[in-house]
Write an enzyme that holds these catalytic residues in place. Structure first.
Site, short mmCIF file in Angstrom:
data_model
loop_
_atom_site.label_atom_id
_atom_site.label_comp_id
_atom_site.label_asym_id
_atom_site.label_seq_id
_atom_site.Cartn_x
_atom_site.Cartn_y
_atom_site.Cartn_z
N HIS A 192 4.69 5.46 11.78
CA HIS A 192 4.21 5.35 10.40
C HIS A 192 3.23 6.52 10.21
CE1 HIS A 192 3.10 3.85 6.59
NE2 HIS A 192 2.69 2.63 6.90
N ARG B 130 0.80 -1.22 0.00
CA ARG B 130 0.00 0.00 0.00
C ARG B 130 0.84 1.28 0.00
NH1 ARG B 130 -2.83 -3.98 1.77
NH2 ARG B 130 -0.83 -4.54 2.63
N THR B 131 1.78 1.36 0.92
CA THR B 131 2.46 2.64 1.13
C THR B 131 3.27 3.02 -0.11
OG1 THR B 131 2.58 2.03 3.45
CG2 THR B 131 3.89 3.92 2.76
N LYS C 134 26.48 -3.24 -0.14
CA LYS C 134 27.93 -2.97 -0.10
C LYS C 134 28.25 -2.11 1.13
CE LYS C 134 27.43 -1.89 -4.60
NZ LYS C 134 27.74 -1.26 -5.88
N ARG D 92 11.17 3.91 3.83
CA ARG D 92 10.75 2.92 4.85
C ARG D 92 11.99 2.17 5.29
NH1 ARG D 92 5.67 -1.14 4.63
NH2 ARG D 92 4.69 0.82 5.23
N1 CP Z 1 -0.45 -0.33 6.02
C1 CP Z 1 0.74 -0.45 5.37
O1 CP Z 1 1.72 0.22 5.68
O2 CP Z 1 0.76 -1.36 4.36
P1 CP Z 1 2.04 -1.77 3.51
O3 CP Z 1 3.04 -2.42 4.48
O4 CP Z 1 1.55 -2.74 2.49
O5 CP Z 1 2.65 -0.54 2.91
#
Ligand code: CP
Length: 294
Positions: free
Chosen positions: A132, A54-55, A84, A105
């Protein structure tokens, strides 16, 4: 806004702006005119050191829909120079010369100093178990869309409250709203860390007991197995029998991905909003890209 690091950084004014832009972007005609080319010529870099559906894809889709372009390391642990032994700090310093906005991320929780090595805005798309923030924003957007208010609400968070970063981010964001009550449902092992507990929270060990208190929002989460070194499960399931205990105008949320904490038969109930919630990610992330890069 320079970077989007955590959900504590937002004021109510910021939230109102983000929601207002997301609402405008939702309108297709508005999209085609005002926003369609708003990021034309800009480049987004998505650096993902942990898996995502999703993100990453909603950020990338949002960037394309606003007229921008995307460069990406979707599995940076293996396909970037992390292999590396390049540091995150050097990585951000370099990539910020190639892009106008970075979405990151990472498994590290302490990314605050590292992102200062970037010369362009960095959006935290998940930092270990800590934060998040863009998920919290799309969660809030969904609550406003479905319940038409953000104050005077009772939230019930269920499942892995120890490692789940979406719960932490949303709990932090809820501090700016008035009269929020929170029920935490978990086993002892998966309890919310003590330093995050607050006066407006109660902890219980049974989902049915929590539902008796008629919460407005039930927020289910999966066990974060990737953060566990032993086989232990949080074991709370929202099934059709729980629907009877839910208020007519309550909503069931989940950041997704789901494992087995919500039975698929619950999906067709109008109170199950988790797929709309995921869809809203596109609008909220487009709104953030517009605010940071437009
Ligand atoms: N909710 C969420 O962060 O989903 P993903 O890990 O698929 O990005």
């Amino acid at each position: 806004l320079r970077h989007i690091l955590n959900s504590k950084q937002f004021t109510r004014e910021d939230i109102n702006d983000i929601i207002a832009y997301a609402d405008q972007i939702r309108d297709y005609r508005e999209y085609r005119t005002k926003y369609k080319k708003s990021l034309k010529g800009k480049i987004l870099a998505t650096l993902f050191f942990e898996p995502s559906t999703r993100t990453r894809l909603s950020f990338e889709s949002a960037m394309y829909r606003l007229g921008g372009r995307v460069i990406s390391t979707e599995n940076a642990l293996q396909s970037s120079s992390y292999m590396k032994h390049e540091s995150l700090e050097d990585n951000l310093k370099i990539v910020s010369k190639y892009a106008d906005i970075i979405v990151l991320r990472h498994y590290r929780e302490d990314i605050e100093e590292a992102i200062e090595y970037s010369s362009v805005p960095v959006i935290n798309a998940g930092s270990g178990s800590a934060e998040h923030p863009t998920q919290a924003l799309l969660d809030i957007y969904t609550v406003k869309q479905k319940l038409d208010r953000l104050d005077n609400l009772h939230y019930c968070f269920v499942g892995d409250l120890k490692y789940g970063r979406t719960v932490r981010s949303l709990i932090n964001l809820l501090k700016i709203f008035d009269n929020i009550k929170i029920t935490l449902v978990s086993t002892e092992y998966f309890s919310l860390p003590e330093n995050l507990l607050n006066d407006n929270m109660v902890q219980v060990r049974s989902l049915d007991e929590a539902l008796e208190d008629k919460p407005n929002v039930v927020y289910m989460t999966r066990t974060q197995k990737e953060r566990l070194d032993k086989q232990i499960y949080s074991n709370f399931v929202f099934g059709v029998e729980q629907l009877d205990k839910l208020k007519d105008n309550a909503i069931i949320m989940h950041p997704l991905p789901r494992n087995d904490e919500i039975h698929p038969d619950v999906d067709k109930d109008s109170r199950a909003v988790y797929f709309d919630q995921a869809a809203n990610g596109l609008l909220v992330r487009a709104s953030l890209l517009y605010l940071l890069g437009g």
